[in-house]
Write an enzyme that holds these catalytic residues in place. Sequence first.
Site, PDB file in Angstrom:
ATOM      1  N   LYS A  49       0.859  -1.157   0.033  1.00 24.74           N
ATOM      2  CA  LYS A  49       0.098  -0.084   0.039  1.00 24.74           C
ATOM      3  C   LYS A  49       0.840   1.393  -0.046  1.00 24.74           C
ATOM      4  O   LYS A  49       0.302   2.351  -0.181  1.00 24.74           O
ATOM      5  CB  LYS A  49      -0.891   0.026   1.264  1.00 24.74           C
ATOM      6  CG  LYS A  49      -1.862  -1.169   1.268  1.00 24.74           C
ATOM      7  CD  LYS A  49      -2.580  -1.097   2.702  1.00 24.74           C
ATOM      8  CE  LYS A  49      -3.483  -2.293   3.168  1.00 24.74           C
ATOM      9  NZ  LYS A  49      -3.848  -2.379   4.388  1.00 24.74           N
ATOM     10  N   GLU A 105       7.965   2.534  -6.170  1.00 22.37           N
ATOM     11  CA  GLU A 105       7.859   2.002  -4.677  1.00 22.37           C
ATOM     12  C   GLU A 105       7.963   3.182  -3.737  1.00 22.37           C
ATOM     13  O   GLU A 105       8.515   4.135  -4.094  1.00 22.37           O
ATOM     14  CB  GLU A 105       9.175   0.959  -4.677  1.00 22.37           C
ATOM     15  CG  GLU A 105       9.303   0.531  -3.143  1.00 22.37           C
ATOM     16  CD  GLU A 105       8.071  -0.267  -2.531  1.00 22.37           C
ATOM     17  OE1 GLU A 105       7.024   0.204  -2.326  1.00 22.37           O
ATOM     18  OE2 GLU A 105       8.330  -1.651  -2.058  1.00 22.37           O
ATOM     19  N   ASP A 106       7.615   3.057  -2.405  1.00 24.36           N
ATOM     20  CA  ASP A 106       7.741   4.225  -1.599  1.00 24.36           C
ATOM     21  C   ASP A 106       9.155   4.392  -0.892  1.00 24.36           C
ATOM     22  O   ASP A 106       9.821   5.537  -0.986  1.00 24.36           O
ATOM     23  CB  ASP A 106       6.904   3.804  -0.415  1.00 24.36           C
ATOM     24  CG  ASP A 106       6.999   2.433   0.069  1.00 24.36           C
ATOM     25  OD1 ASP A 106       7.732   1.633  -0.156  1.00 24.36           O
ATOM     26  OD2 ASP A 106       6.159   2.415   1.499  1.00 24.36           O
ATOM     27  N   ASP A 109      14.799  -0.216   1.278  1.00 23.77           N
ATOM     28  CA  ASP A 109      15.440  -0.431   2.538  1.00 23.77           C
ATOM     29  C   ASP A 109      16.571  -1.641   2.269  1.00 23.77           C
ATOM     30  O   ASP A 109      17.576  -1.379   1.886  1.00 23.77           O
ATOM     31  CB  ASP A 109      14.396  -0.788   3.816  1.00 23.77           C
ATOM     32  CG  ASP A 109      14.997  -1.166   5.017  1.00 23.77           C
ATOM     33  OD1 ASP A 109      16.015  -0.667   5.272  1.00 23.77           O
ATOM     34  OD2 ASP A 109      14.078  -1.444   5.817  1.00 23.77           O
ATOM     35  N   PHE A 159      13.525   5.050  10.721  1.00 24.90           N
ATOM     36  CA  PHE A 159      12.011   4.453  10.523  1.00 24.90           C
ATOM     37  C   PHE A 159      11.234   5.694  10.257  1.00 24.90           C
ATOM     38  O   PHE A 159      10.935   6.686  11.079  1.00 24.90           O
ATOM     39  CB  PHE A 159      11.625   3.890  11.618  1.00 24.90           C
ATOM     40  CG  PHE A 159      10.039   3.193  11.097  1.00 24.90           C
ATOM     41  CD1 PHE A 159      10.136   1.863  10.539  1.00 24.90           C
ATOM     42  CD2 PHE A 159       9.208   3.586  11.531  1.00 24.90           C
ATOM     43  CE1 PHE A 159       9.056   1.482   9.957  1.00 24.90           C
ATOM     44  CE2 PHE A 159       7.878   3.244  11.216  1.00 24.90           C
ATOM     45  CZ  PHE A 159       7.910   1.947  10.389  1.00 24.90           C
ATOM     46  N   ARG A 172      -0.150   6.549   7.197  1.00 23.53           N
ATOM     47  CA  ARG A 172       0.026   6.817   5.732  1.00 23.53           C
ATOM     48  C   ARG A 172      -0.814   8.138   5.016  1.00 23.53           C
ATOM     49  O   ARG A 172      -0.256   8.631   3.959  1.00 23.53           O
ATOM     50  CB  ARG A 172      -1.024   5.512   4.926  1.00 23.53           C
ATOM     51  CG  ARG A 172      -0.230   4.128   5.140  1.00 23.53           C
ATOM     52  CD  ARG A 172      -0.890   3.363   4.210  1.00 23.53           C
ATOM     53  NE  ARG A 172      -0.737   1.789   4.779  1.00 23.53           N
ATOM     54  CZ  ARG A 172       0.373   0.929   4.545  1.00 23.53           C
ATOM     55  NH1 ARG A 172       1.109   1.477   4.013  1.00 23.53           N
ATOM     56  NH2 ARG A 172       0.401  -0.140   5.109  1.00 23.53           N
TER      57      ARG A 172
HETATM   58  P1  IMP Z   1      13.036  -3.701   1.953  1.00 18.99           P
HETATM   59  O1  IMP Z   1      12.473  -5.123   1.184  1.00 18.99           O
HETATM   60  O2  IMP Z   1      13.837  -4.113   3.201  1.00 18.99           O
HETATM   61  O3  IMP Z   1      14.008  -2.915   0.798  1.00 18.99           O
HETATM   62  O4  IMP Z   1      11.880  -3.168   2.273  1.00 18.99           O
HETATM   63  C1  IMP Z   1      10.943  -2.368   1.757  1.00 18.99           C
HETATM   64  C2  IMP Z   1       9.508  -2.058   2.397  1.00 18.99           C
HETATM   65  O5  IMP Z   1       9.581  -2.197   3.648  1.00 18.99           O
HETATM   66  C3  IMP Z   1       9.057  -0.797   1.792  1.00 18.99           C
HETATM   67  O6  IMP Z   1       8.045  -1.332   0.813  1.00 18.99           O
HETATM   68  C4  IMP Z   1       8.162  -0.425   3.163  1.00 18.99           C
HETATM   69  O7  IMP Z   1       6.809  -1.079   3.243  1.00 18.99           O
HETATM   70  C5  IMP Z   1       8.730  -1.144   4.097  1.00 18.99           C
HETATM   71  N1  IMP Z   1       9.728   0.136   4.763  1.00 18.99           N
HETATM   72  C6  IMP Z   1      11.055  -0.130   4.853  1.00 18.99           C
HETATM   73  N2  IMP Z   1      11.420   1.042   5.398  1.00 18.99           N
HETATM   74  C7  IMP Z   1      10.125   1.707   6.026  1.00 18.99           C
HETATM   75  C8  IMP Z   1      10.115   3.057   6.919  1.00 18.99           C
HETATM   76  O8  IMP Z   1      11.215   3.490   7.383  1.00 18.99           O
HETATM   77  N3  IMP Z   1       8.833   3.224   7.380  1.00 18.99           N
HETATM   78  C9  IMP Z   1       7.837   2.419   7.023  1.00 18.99           C
HETATM   79  N4  IMP Z   1       7.853   1.253   5.962  1.00 18.99           N
HETATM   80  C10 IMP Z   1       9.075   0.906   5.830  1.00 18.99           C
END
Ligand code: IMP
Length: 182
Positions: A49, A105-106, A109, A159, A172
């Site tokens: 989302k 993508e938002d 990470d 975060f 959100r």
């Molecule tokens: P990754 O797979 O570790 O790169 O994480 C990606 C997903 O983790 C993103 O699509 C977000 O939904 C969530 N995410 C990562 N960092 C944050 C944050 O700081 N706040 C909220 N959601 C996060």
Amino acid sequence: MLELLDRKETELLELFSQNDLQRRIKEIAEQINNDFSNEEELYVISILKGAVLFSVDLVKSITIPSQIEFIRLASYGNDENSSGRVKPVDLSLPNLEGKNVLIVEDIIDTGLTMEFLVKYIKAQLKPKNLKIAVLLDKHCARTHHVDVDYVGFPIDNKFVVGYGLDYKGFYRNLPYIGYFPQ
Ligand code: IMP
């Protein structure tokens, strides 16, 4: 009994204002318009989302005829750390073979989610061209390498919430991005 949210909006510190976000998103859209200027169409894939607010504002400034698709993946549970697994919730997409595709993508990470999705789309759907736009890049948290084409803002490993990003499903809807001080 109603479960109280342990992190309050009043504790949040602003990282990017609504104006910062809108200005940068217009710049990214211009880059995308230039990069795809010779193309007849673009398929934008928004990851639910978290990317929904970013995608909606981004596509408003994209001038190439575009179709917008939504898929749903989950890698975070209810807290502030990645679960280390990607759970495809809904990956239904149209035939993208030979098409120009932009994943929106938002935040990136660890890179786990994006690595999974890129591998899946390339192998199963065989687009002509696959590019990635992320609003925020926590580059120092990366454990899975992914080439990202458009980045809104690089950020430190903190975060963040707002503008699509949630904490326990909340925040959100904030028009800005903020973080909770430690
Ligand atoms: P990754 O797979 O570790 O790169 O994480 C990606 C997903 O983790 C993103 O699509 C977000 O939904 C969530 N995410 C990562 N960092 C944050 C944050 O700081 N706040 C909220 N959601 C996060």
